[in-house]
Scaffold this motif. Structure first.
Motif, mmCIF file in Angstrom:
data_model
loop_
_atom_site.group_PDB
_atom_site.id
_atom_site.type_symbol
_atom_site.label_atom_id
_atom_site.label_comp_id
_atom_site.label_asym_id
_atom_site.label_seq_id
_atom_site.Cartn_x
_atom_site.Cartn_y
_atom_site.Cartn_z
ATOM 1 N N CYS A 136 0.807 -1.225 0.000
ATOM 2 C CA CYS A 136 0.000 0.000 0.000
ATOM 3 C C CYS A 136 0.835 1.269 0.000
ATOM 4 C CB CYS A 136 -0.936 0.012 1.211
ATOM 5 S SG CYS A 136 -2.223 -1.247 1.154
ATOM 6 N N GLY A 137 2.161 1.156 0.013
ATOM 7 C CA GLY A 137 3.018 2.330 -0.054
ATOM 8 C C GLY A 137 3.233 3.022 1.272
ATOM 9 N N SER B 211 10.641 -6.281 -5.086
ATOM 10 C CA SER B 211 9.767 -5.362 -5.799
ATOM 11 C C SER B 211 8.312 -5.796 -5.681
ATOM 12 C CB SER B 211 10.164 -5.303 -7.279
ATOM 13 O OG SER B 211 9.999 -6.571 -7.894
ATOM 14 N N VAL B 212 7.421 -4.823 -5.895
ATOM 15 C CA VAL B 212 5.976 -5.064 -5.895
ATOM 16 C C VAL B 212 5.373 -4.263 -7.039
ATOM 17 C CG1 VAL B 212 3.807 -4.883 -4.624
ATOM 18 C CG2 VAL B 212 5.925 -5.361 -3.386
ATOM 19 N N ILE C 97 5.336 -0.080 -7.401
ATOM 20 C CA ILE C 97 4.794 0.726 -6.298
ATOM 21 C C ILE C 97 5.693 1.909 -5.929
ATOM 22 C CG2 ILE C 97 3.451 -1.158 -5.293
ATOM 23 C CD1 ILE C 97 5.737 -1.356 -3.159
ATOM 24 N N ILE C 98 6.956 1.857 -6.319
ATOM 25 C CA ILE C 98 7.863 2.967 -6.014
ATOM 26 C C ILE C 98 7.978 3.916 -7.198
ATOM 27 C CG2 ILE C 98 10.246 3.586 -5.440
ATOM 28 C CD1 ILE C 98 10.412 1.004 -3.813
ATOM 29 N N ASP C 99 8.213 3.378 -8.388
ATOM 30 C CA ASP C 99 8.355 4.220 -9.577
ATOM 31 C C ASP C 99 7.042 4.904 -9.959
ATOM 32 O OD1 ASP C 99 10.974 3.406 -9.672
ATOM 33 O OD2 ASP C 99 10.643 1.865 -11.197
ATOM 34 N N ASP C 100 5.917 4.207 -9.725
ATOM 35 C CA ASP C 100 4.599 4.756 -10.062
ATOM 36 C C ASP C 100 3.731 4.823 -8.811
ATOM 37 O OD1 ASP C 100 5.010 5.021 -12.890
ATOM 38 O OD2 ASP C 100 4.798 2.843 -13.058
ATOM 39 N N PHE C 101 4.263 5.474 -7.783
ATOM 40 C CA PHE C 101 3.587 5.482 -6.482
ATOM 41 C C PHE C 101 2.161 6.030 -6.557
ATOM 42 C CE2 PHE C 101 2.322 7.804 -2.652
ATOM 43 C CZ PHE C 101 2.335 6.772 -1.725
ATOM 44 N N MET D 147 -4.947 2.918 -7.004
ATOM 45 C CA MET D 147 -5.620 1.662 -7.343
ATOM 46 C C MET D 147 -5.986 0.845 -6.109
ATOM 47 S SD MET D 147 -3.287 0.425 -10.586
ATOM 48 C CE MET D 147 -4.307 -1.018 -10.883
ATOM 49 N N ILE D 148 -5.542 1.324 -4.935
ATOM 50 C CA ILE D 148 -5.682 0.529 -3.709
ATOM 51 C C ILE D 148 -6.559 1.242 -2.694
ATOM 52 C CG2 ILE D 148 -4.431 -0.402 -1.716
ATOM 53 C CD1 ILE D 148 -2.016 -0.768 -3.559
ATOM 54 N N GLY D 149 -7.435 0.480 -2.062
ATOM 55 C CA GLY D 149 -8.183 0.938 -0.903
ATOM 56 C C GLY D 149 -7.756 0.125 0.297
ATOM 57 N N LEU D 150 -7.590 0.776 1.442
ATOM 58 C CA LEU D 150 -7.123 0.083 2.646
ATOM 59 C C LEU D 150 -8.080 0.358 3.801
ATOM 60 C CD1 LEU D 150 -5.041 -1.431 4.424
ATOM 61 C CD2 LEU D 150 -3.826 0.756 4.677
#
Length: 308
Positions: free
Chosen positions: A52-53, A61-62, A69-73, A79-82
């Motif tokens: 989730c960053g 990597s993820v 998740i890092i290059d396109d944070f 895209m994520i809900g937590l």
């Protein structure tokens, strides 16, 4: 199946040298409900935090939807809900206000129709003007889900979604999750309730000591790791197990009236057939047979007890 989340050789070491994750590899399929099981301290929260960053990985990597998740944070985070385990919503705000505000945090334009549909789907529409403080614990949990879905994410993380709620409300939450999956959302949940994983998940992953122990469907888990017991009710009590039956994993009941045969599901047919033939050869008659099978909880407990 297409993977929406790909985790490759992911490790996390905190200050002080504690390694929370150890070379984790995991693929989560688009549109599935994935249950992540593990004891306290197993690494569940760290894994979710990295995806989730919220946390940075030490190695590995993820990608989410094909984006790193890092290059396109910004892209991956949108895209994520937590839904965290703790209820962190502002108690003085109304349901409508707090859900709309969450949408705005992701730079999304106001969309009253989407918010209305979301609140109706979560049975919150009648409470839209209520302050959070006036809601029950179950309703507050639903508000947290609404906040997490307000920006229309493709993936939803639920961290212990039914922790601290009663059994009836827990079942209601299960139905909510199933409806969300039907709408196309991929759902990853962590839970301590084995029956929750059995009820909802398409696949189950077990994490222990920072490592993924296994990932499989419920059916395959039971087939590969489940054990069964066949109980043979004897016509006459035995003093001991005859030598002709020594090749089988048998236990004799204290009163000698039952033989209990333990076997794995992969050896089911050949094992039972062989046992019955040997009973016949030994002249041992029985009056009844019954079987029992290990549960998913039994399998989970045995997995996390294995030495790392």
């Amino acid at each position: 199946m297409e993977s929406i989340i790909s985790v490759s050789h992911l490790s996390k070491t905190y200050a002080g040298g504690f390694q929370a994750l150890k070379a984790v590899d995991l693929d989560i399929e688009k549109g599935e409900i994935f249950a992540l099981l593990g004891p306290n301290g197993a690494g569940k929260t760290t894994l979710i935090g990295i995806i989730c960053g919220i946390l940075n990985p030490s190695e590995g990597s993820v990608s989410v939807g094909g984006h790193d998740i890092i290059d396109d944070f910004i892209k991956t985070r949108s895209m994520i809900g937590l839904v965290p385990q703790e209820l962190t919503t502002d108690t003085f705000e109304t349901v409508w206000t707090t859900v709309n505000f969450s949408r705005g945090l992701f730079g999304k334009k106001a969309d009253p129709k989407h918010i209305e549909d979301l609140l109706r789907k979560l049975s919150l529409w009648e409470k839209k003007d209520s302050r959070i403080m006036a809601l029950s614990g179950g309703m507050k949990r639903r508000v947290m889900i609404a906040k997490a879905l307000s920006h229309e994410p493709k993936v939803l993380f639920l961290d212990e979604p039914t922790a601290g709620v009663d059994v009836e409300l827990r079942k209601d939450m299960w139905e909510v999750v199933k409806v969300l999956r039907e709408s196309g959302v991929t759902i990853i949940l962590t839970t301590h309730y084995i029956e929750e994983a059995e009820e909802m998940a398409d696949r189950i992953g077990v994490i222990n000591n920072g490592e993924i122990v296994l990932v499989d469907t419920k059916t395959e888990l039971m087939r590969k790791l489940g054990t069964k017991q066949l109980t043979v009710e004897l016509h006459q009590a035995l003093d001991s197990i005859p030598a002709v039956l020594a090749a089988h994993d048998l236990e004799l009941a204290a009163d000698g009236t039952q033989l209990v045969y333990t076997y794995d599901t992969q050896a089911e047919r050949t094992g039972i057939t062989s046992l019955l033939n040997d009973l016949n050869q030994a002249g041992i008659k029985f009056r009844d047979l019954s079987t029992s099978q290990s549960s998913l909880e039994d399998i989970f407990v045995n997995l996390v007890k294995r030495p790392s």
